[in-house]
Write an enzyme that holds these catalytic residues in place. Structure first.
Site, PDB file in Angstrom:
ATOM      1  N   HIS A   1       0.819  -1.222   0.000  1.00 51.64           N
ATOM      2  CA  HIS A   1       0.000   0.000   0.000  1.00 51.64           C
ATOM      3  C   HIS A   1       0.850   1.268   0.000  1.00 51.64           C
ATOM      4  O   HIS A   1       0.330   2.369  -0.190  1.00 51.64           O
ATOM      5  CB  HIS A   1      -0.991  -0.008   1.169  1.00 51.64           C
ATOM      6  CG  HIS A   1      -0.426   0.386   2.497  1.00 51.64           C
ATOM      7  ND1 HIS A   1      -0.021  -0.526   3.451  1.00 51.64           N
ATOM      8  CD2 HIS A   1      -0.199   1.610   3.039  1.00 51.64           C
ATOM      9  CE1 HIS A   1       0.416   0.114   4.510  1.00 51.64           C
ATOM     10  NE2 HIS A   1       0.324   1.409   4.299  1.00 51.64           N
TER      11      HIS A   1
ATOM     12  N   ASP B   1      -0.363  -7.531   1.665  1.00 52.30           N
ATOM     13  CA  ASP B   1       0.179  -6.170   1.692  1.00 52.30           C
ATOM     14  C   ASP B   1       1.706  -6.228   1.854  1.00 52.30           C
ATOM     15  O   ASP B   1       2.250  -5.960   2.935  1.00 52.30           O
ATOM     16  CB  ASP B   1      -0.467  -5.390   2.838  1.00 52.30           C
ATOM     17  CG  ASP B   1      -0.175  -3.900   2.784  1.00 52.30           C
ATOM     18  OD1 ASP B   1       0.418  -3.446   1.782  1.00 52.30           O
ATOM     19  OD2 ASP B   1      -0.537  -3.196   3.752  1.00 52.30           O
TER      20      ASP B   1
ATOM     21  N   GLY C   1       2.754   6.944   8.661  1.00 53.54           N
ATOM     22  CA  GLY C   1       4.180   7.178   8.469  1.00 53.54           C
ATOM     23  C   GLY C   1       5.023   5.973   8.852  1.00 53.54           C
ATOM     24  O   GLY C   1       6.162   5.838   8.419  1.00 53.54           O
TER      25      GLY C   1
ATOM     26  N   SER D   1       3.895   2.910   8.198  1.00 50.34           N
ATOM     27  CA  SER D   1       3.538   1.893   7.206  1.00 50.34           C
ATOM     28  C   SER D   1       4.761   1.354   6.483  1.00 50.34           C
ATOM     29  O   SER D   1       5.672   2.106   6.123  1.00 50.34           O
ATOM     30  CB  SER D   1       2.575   2.475   6.172  1.00 50.34           C
ATOM     31  OG  SER D   1       1.298   2.667   6.714  1.00 50.34           O
ATOM     32  N   GLY D   2       4.759   0.048   6.274  1.00 45.01           N
ATOM     33  CA  GLY D   2       5.861  -0.580   5.551  1.00 45.01           C
ATOM     34  C   GLY D   2       7.048  -0.935   6.406  1.00 45.01           C
ATOM     35  O   GLY D   2       7.918  -1.703   6.002  1.00 45.01           O
TER      36      GLY D   2
END
Length: 268
Positions: free
Chosen positions: A72, A118, A211, A213-214
């Protein structure tokens, strides 16, 4: 031959998941500034906006040329770079690198509607040399399931409070694992959580946020090395730290075959 010997020496000195400057971690609940270079696999994924590079997501360096992040986080309309060896995003730091992206592989079954699969891999334009501030995290064994209440840490430059500003300094926070049986209960995440995901947190106080994320869920194995067991995927839309709505991560151990296929088989 000299190159091979040098490569072996570098690998011996900078083994995965063993930072030169170990993180200062406690079981105290609460986000805090990290010790500089204590999570040397943490990267800042940045995009070009009118000539200015801006942080958008976190990620994890898993080899000299591959970064693990969330699907995402990726948009086909953006140009990205990977910033490695960073502590303070607002400063130019010795030992940090900004590396272009050679290619991005998003999982072919990524479903943004239901947030499934994801996960994405980024190949760096140029392989990096491991240093005290840049090294790879270890990966878990395929199929490994974290035990309930395992002490793991989320790291990133995400918001420290819902709606707040992004911090300049890398943050860490203790997020105990919530097992699937609990997290999939109706008053938790229910059917939205699948067994290819990891839940952590949910106390209503500490969580991942925009922020982050990932970025990685870091868990220490029995040998003392840090493994990345999760990729920050989603949280509650009501509040980052909503009670019984823990941060949900893509479970890395569920995707080891895919990761190996992409990285080792040189998939185009």
């Amino acid at each position: 031959m000299k190159f091979v010997v040098l490569a072996c020496l570098v690998a011996a000195v900078y083994g995965c998941g063993m930072p030169t400057f170990p993180p200062v971690v406690t079981r105290v609940v609460g986000g805090e500034d990290v010790r500089p270079n204590s999570w040397p696999w943490q990267i800042s994924l940045q995009y070009d906006r009118d000539g200015e590079w801006r942080h958008t997501c976190g990620g994890t360096l898993i080899s000299s040329e591959w970064v693990l992040t969330a699907a995402h986080c990726i948009s086909s309309s953006r140009t990205y770079r990977v910033n490695l060896g960073k502590h303070n995003l607002a400063e130019t730091e010795e030992g940090s690198l900004a590396v272009g992206v050679a290619k991005i592989v998003v999982h072919e079954k990524w479903n943004p509607l239901f947030i499934r699969n994801d996960i994405a891999l980024i190949k760096l334009e140029t392989p990096v040399t491991f240093t005290d501030s840049i090294m790879a995290a270890c990966l878990p064994e395929a199929g490994f399931i974290l035990p309930n209440n395992e002490s793991c840490y989320v790291t990133g430059w995400g918001r420290t409070v819902t709606g707040g500003a992004l911090p300049d300094i890398l943050q860490q926070a203790l997020l105990p694992v919530v097992d699937h049986a609990t997290c999939s209960q109706n008053d938790w995440w229910g059917f939205q959580v699948k067994d290819t995901m990891v839940c952590a947190g949910g106390d209503g106080i500490v969580s991942g946020c925009n922020g982050d994320s990932g970025g990685p869920l870091n868990c220490q194995n029995a040998d003392g090395a840090w493994e990345v067991h999760g990729i920050v995927s989603f949280g509650s839309g009501l509040s980052c730290n909503f009670r019984k709505k823990p941060t949900v991560f893509t479970q890395v151990s569920s995707y080891m075959d895919w990761i190996n296929t992409v990285t080792y088989n040189k998939r185009p």
